[in-house]
Each structure stands twice: as C-alpha cells, then as structure tokens.
Design an enzyme around this catalytic site. Structure first.
Site, PDB file in Angstrom:
ATOM      1  N   LYS A  45       0.806  -1.201   0.000  1.00  0.00           N
ATOM      2  CA  LYS A  45       0.000   0.000   0.000  1.00  0.00           C
ATOM      3  C   LYS A  45       0.845   1.259   0.000  1.00  0.00           C
ATOM      4  O   LYS A  45       0.368   2.346  -0.287  1.00  0.00           O
ATOM      5  CB  LYS A  45      -0.876   0.041   1.273  1.00  0.00           C
ATOM      6  CG  LYS A  45      -1.784  -1.124   1.452  1.00  0.00           C
ATOM      7  CD  LYS A  45      -2.465  -0.971   2.863  1.00  0.00           C
ATOM      8  CE  LYS A  45      -2.917  -2.298   3.346  1.00  0.00           C
ATOM      9  NZ  LYS A  45      -3.216  -2.301   4.773  1.00  0.00           N
ATOM     10  N   GLU A 100       7.387   2.461  -5.972  1.00  0.00           N
ATOM     11  CA  GLU A 100       7.514   2.013  -4.573  1.00  0.00           C
ATOM     12  C   GLU A 100       7.668   3.199  -3.642  1.00  0.00           C
ATOM     13  O   GLU A 100       8.120   4.261  -4.060  1.00  0.00           O
ATOM     14  CB  GLU A 100       8.781   1.151  -4.442  1.00  0.00           C
ATOM     15  CG  GLU A 100       8.525  -0.320  -4.243  1.00  0.00           C
ATOM     16  CD  GLU A 100       8.104  -0.707  -2.831  1.00  0.00           C
ATOM     17  OE1 GLU A 100       7.380   0.061  -2.166  1.00  0.00           O
ATOM     18  OE2 GLU A 100       8.485  -1.801  -2.404  1.00  0.00           O
ATOM     19  N   ASP A 101       7.321   2.997  -2.381  1.00  0.00           N
ATOM     20  CA  ASP A 101       7.546   4.063  -1.399  1.00  0.00           C
ATOM     21  C   ASP A 101       9.018   4.150  -1.002  1.00  0.00           C
ATOM     22  O   ASP A 101       9.597   5.220  -0.951  1.00  0.00           O
ATOM     23  CB  ASP A 101       6.645   3.878  -0.161  1.00  0.00           C
ATOM     24  CG  ASP A 101       6.768   2.490   0.490  1.00  0.00           C
ATOM     25  OD1 ASP A 101       7.482   1.615  -0.038  1.00  0.00           O
ATOM     26  OD2 ASP A 101       6.125   2.279   1.538  1.00  0.00           O
ATOM     27  N   ASP A 104      14.625  -0.368   0.452  1.00  0.00           N
ATOM     28  CA  ASP A 104      15.362  -0.575   1.693  1.00  0.00           C
ATOM     29  C   ASP A 104      16.382  -1.690   1.479  1.00  0.00           C
ATOM     30  O   ASP A 104      17.436  -1.452   0.899  1.00  0.00           O
ATOM     31  CB  ASP A 104      14.344  -0.898   2.793  1.00  0.00           C
ATOM     32  CG  ASP A 104      14.930  -0.983   4.182  1.00  0.00           C
ATOM     33  OD1 ASP A 104      15.909  -0.280   4.453  1.00  0.00           O
ATOM     34  OD2 ASP A 104      14.407  -1.756   5.006  1.00  0.00           O
ATOM     35  N   LYS A 132      17.197   3.921   0.740  1.00  0.00           N
ATOM     36  CA  LYS A 132      18.058   3.767   1.926  1.00  0.00           C
ATOM     37  C   LYS A 132      19.236   2.888   1.526  1.00  0.00           C
ATOM     38  O   LYS A 132      19.263   1.698   1.850  1.00  0.00           O
ATOM     39  CB  LYS A 132      17.274   3.004   3.012  1.00  0.00           C
ATOM     40  CG  LYS A 132      16.692   3.844   4.122  1.00  0.00           C
ATOM     41  CD  LYS A 132      16.194   2.890   5.210  1.00  0.00           C
ATOM     42  CE  LYS A 132      15.077   3.496   6.010  1.00  0.00           C
ATOM     43  NZ  LYS A 132      14.454   2.515   6.928  1.00  0.00           N
ATOM     44  N   PHE A 153      13.914   4.663  10.870  1.00  0.00           N
ATOM     45  CA  PHE A 153      12.598   4.242  10.404  1.00  0.00           C
ATOM     46  C   PHE A 153      11.719   5.459  10.170  1.00  0.00           C
ATOM     47  O   PHE A 153      11.474   6.246  11.071  1.00  0.00           O
ATOM     48  CB  PHE A 153      11.936   3.265  11.377  1.00  0.00           C
ATOM     49  CG  PHE A 153      10.874   2.456  10.710  1.00  0.00           C
ATOM     50  CD1 PHE A 153      11.209   1.359   9.928  1.00  0.00           C
ATOM     51  CD2 PHE A 153       9.538   2.824  10.807  1.00  0.00           C
ATOM     52  CE1 PHE A 153      10.235   0.626   9.259  1.00  0.00           C
ATOM     53  CE2 PHE A 153       8.552   2.091  10.152  1.00  0.00           C
ATOM     54  CZ  PHE A 153       8.907   0.996   9.384  1.00  0.00           C
ATOM     55  N   VAL A 154      11.277   5.620   8.924  1.00  0.00           N
ATOM     56  CA  VAL A 154      10.502   6.801   8.566  1.00  0.00           C
ATOM     57  C   VAL A 154       9.053   6.449   8.253  1.00  0.00           C
ATOM     58  O   VAL A 154       8.756   5.353   7.790  1.00  0.00           O
ATOM     59  CB  VAL A 154      11.130   7.537   7.353  1.00  0.00           C
ATOM     60  CG1 VAL A 154      12.510   8.074   7.713  1.00  0.00           C
ATOM     61  CG2 VAL A 154      11.214   6.641   6.126  1.00  0.00           C
ATOM     62  N   ASP A 160       4.176   3.399   6.447  1.00  0.00           N
ATOM     63  CA  ASP A 160       3.546   3.047   7.714  1.00  0.00           C
ATOM     64  C   ASP A 160       4.500   2.436   8.714  1.00  0.00           C
ATOM     65  O   ASP A 160       5.598   1.983   8.374  1.00  0.00           O
ATOM     66  CB  ASP A 160       2.450   2.004   7.462  1.00  0.00           C
ATOM     67  CG  ASP A 160       3.040   0.631   7.140  1.00  0.00           C
ATOM     68  OD1 ASP A 160       3.871   0.542   6.210  1.00  0.00           O
ATOM     69  OD2 ASP A 160       2.693  -0.350   7.825  1.00  0.00           O
ATOM     70  N   ARG A 166       0.287   6.452   7.812  1.00  0.00           N
ATOM     71  CA  ARG A 166       0.320   6.618   6.355  1.00  0.00           C
ATOM     72  C   ARG A 166      -0.249   7.970   5.935  1.00  0.00           C
ATOM     73  O   ARG A 166       0.093   8.512   4.899  1.00  0.00           O
ATOM     74  CB  ARG A 166      -0.510   5.522   5.661  1.00  0.00           C
ATOM     75  CG  ARG A 166       0.054   4.121   5.782  1.00  0.00           C
ATOM     76  CD  ARG A 166      -0.635   3.212   4.763  1.00  0.00           C
ATOM     77  NE  ARG A 166      -0.460   1.786   5.045  1.00  0.00           N
ATOM     78  CZ  ARG A 166       0.573   1.058   4.641  1.00  0.00           C
ATOM     79  NH1 ARG A 166       1.541   1.601   3.951  1.00  0.00           N
ATOM     80  NH2 ARG A 166       0.638  -0.229   4.927  1.00  0.00           N
TER      81      ARG A 166
HETATM   82  P1  IMP Z   1      12.774  -3.943   1.131  1.00  0.00           P
HETATM   83  O1  IMP Z   1      12.270  -5.221   0.551  1.00  0.00           O
HETATM   84  O2  IMP Z   1      13.623  -4.187   2.352  1.00  0.00           O
HETATM   85  O3  IMP Z   1      13.454  -3.033   0.144  1.00  0.00           O
HETATM   86  O4  IMP Z   1      11.513  -3.249   1.776  1.00  0.00           O
HETATM   87  C1  IMP Z   1      10.693  -2.434   1.125  1.00  0.00           C
HETATM   88  C2  IMP Z   1       9.447  -2.224   1.959  1.00  0.00           C
HETATM   89  O5  IMP Z   1       9.723  -2.172   3.356  1.00  0.00           O
HETATM   90  C3  IMP Z   1       8.846  -0.888   1.630  1.00  0.00           C
HETATM   91  O6  IMP Z   1       7.928  -0.990   0.592  1.00  0.00           O
HETATM   92  C4  IMP Z   1       8.207  -0.491   2.941  1.00  0.00           C
HETATM   93  O7  IMP Z   1       6.880  -0.962   3.012  1.00  0.00           O
HETATM   94  C5  IMP Z   1       9.013  -1.161   4.016  1.00  0.00           C
HETATM   95  N1  IMP Z   1       9.987  -0.229   4.664  1.00  0.00           N
HETATM   96  C6  IMP Z   1      11.325  -0.263   4.618  1.00  0.00           C
HETATM   97  N2  IMP Z   1      11.890   0.738   5.337  1.00  0.00           N
HETATM   98  C7  IMP Z   1      10.854   1.438   5.851  1.00  0.00           C
HETATM   99  C8  IMP Z   1      10.776   2.627   6.675  1.00  0.00           C
HETATM  100  O8  IMP Z   1      11.745   3.270   7.085  1.00  0.00           O
HETATM  101  N3  IMP Z   1       9.510   3.037   6.978  1.00  0.00           N
HETATM  102  C9  IMP Z   1       8.378   2.402   6.558  1.00  0.00           C
HETATM  103  N4  IMP Z   1       8.419   1.309   5.785  1.00  0.00           N
HETATM  104  C10 IMP Z   1       9.640   0.824   5.429  1.00  0.00           C
HETATM  105 MG    MG Z   2       5.098  -1.045   4.647  1.00  0.00          MG
END
Ligand code: IMP
Ligand code: MG
Length: 181
Positions: A45, A100-101, A104, A132, A153-154, A160, A166
């Site tokens: 989301k 994507e938001d 990470d 990040k 953590f943002v 969220d 959100r």
């Molecule tokens: P990844 O698979 O580790 O790249 O994670 C991506 C997903 O993790 C994002 O779409 C977010 O939903 C969540 N996420 C990662 N870091 C944060 C953060 O700092 N705040 C909120 N959600 C995060």
């Molecule tokens: Mg999330």
C-alpha cells in the site's frame, strides 16, 4: 489520546520538498517514456500517495496498475515476499515502471522485478520515493528516486509502521520508543 505527531522525532521531508522533487521526477519520466505508453505499477500500500502525485506530474499517455505484496512486519523485513494481488493484464512488450515508497534491503523489488521479467515486458524501471542505500542486500538500483534517507525508520506520505501514520502529509522519523516498546 496520544496524537500521531507526538510519535514523530522530527520532520525529515516537508510537503513542499516532496512536492517539488516528485514534480521533477515526473517531468523526467515524461521525457524518457514519451511515445512508449508505459504502465505504472504501484506496489501497495505504501505507494499510494506517491503514485497519485507522481502520475499527475506525468503528461504522456500511460496506464496505471497495482500489485500488493507483503514482506514486512514491524520494522524488519521477514525476507520472504508474498504476492497478495497480481496484475491481470498482459504486460508482454510493455514498458513497466514499478512505483515504490522506499527501497530498503531491496528484497521486495528484486523479487518483483524477476517475477515480472518472465512475462517478457519491453523494460522494467524502478521509481521510488525514498532510497536507503545503507541497508541494501539485494542487487537493485532505482532508475528514479526522489530522496536518499538515513538508516532510520521513517513514516508518513504513505509509509507506515504497523499500518499507522500513512496519512501524515510529510515524512518524519519515528521515535524509537514507539517501536521498541
Ligand atoms: P525492502 O524489501 O527491504 O526493500 O523493503 C521495502 C518495503 O519495506 C517498503 O515498501 C516499505 O513498506 C518497508 N519499509 C522499509 N523501510 C521502511 C521505513 O523506514 N519506513 C516504513 N516502511 C519501510
Ligand atoms: Mg510497509
């Protein structure tokens, strides 16, 4: 009752900063994909606010789709990605822009990219609001990103913590006491 704002340590990105940068990225995408009829695929989301603002800054023909995945619980990735909602239409030969938001560990987008690649789209690009880089585990790079963020953590602007925050219109750093308690 405890308000949302009390859980925010500080504002990382203001509404104005976000607006200006999203505008810039939208313009760049419009130039790069002119005549290519791209499909924006939002990853739900977290993408919803960024997606809504981004596509309003894109002035070329394009289509919008959404996928839903889960890989996270709390502040740490479980490492496993699950597809909760897939694309219905055929993407063969199409230019895909994954929206994507936050990028990470990269596990989610790396998985999604490989998952969609099998359907033979013309290209797959990544547009993420936040990046990040310090936390990257999977080999993924954003083609378009608005901001690099530190390893904190943002929340807000779609992002969220356990489904909350959100609706904050800006991006803030969550107080560690909120997720450690
Ligand atoms: P990844 O698979 O580790 O790249 O994670 C991506 C997903 O993790 C994002 O779409 C977010 O939903 C969540 N996420 C990662 N870091 C944060 C953060 O700092 N705040 C909120 N959600 C995060
Ligand atoms: Mg999330």
């Amino acid at each position: 009752m405890r308000g949302m704002e009390e859980d925010i340590a500080y504002t990382l990105l203001t509404e104005k900063e976000i607006y200006d940068k999203v505008h810039e990225i939208g313009k760049k995408i419009s130039e790069d994909f002119a005549g290519k009829d791209p499909v924006f695929v939002g990853v739900l989301k977290g993408c919803f606010m960024f997606m809504a603002d981004l596509i309003r800054c894109v002035n070329i023909n394009s289509e919008i789709e959404f996928m839903a995945v889960s890989s996270y619980s709390g502040t740490n990735s479980t490492g496993a990605v699950r597809i909760n909602k897939d694309l219905k239409g055929d993407i063969g030969g199409r230019h895909i822009i994954l929206v994507e938001d936050i990028l990470d560990s990269g596990v989610t987008l790396n998985y999604l990219k490989n998952y969609l690649m099998v359907r033979e789209p013309a290209s797959i690009s990544i547009a993420t609001l936040l990046d990040k880089p310090a936390r990257r585990k999977a080999p993924v790079k954003a083609d378009y990103f608005c901001f690099d963020v530190p390893d904190a953590f943002v929340v807000g602007y779609g992002l969220d913590y356990n489904e909350k925050y959100r609706n904050l219109p800006y991006i803030g750093v969550l107080k560690p006491e909120v997720y450690s308690s």
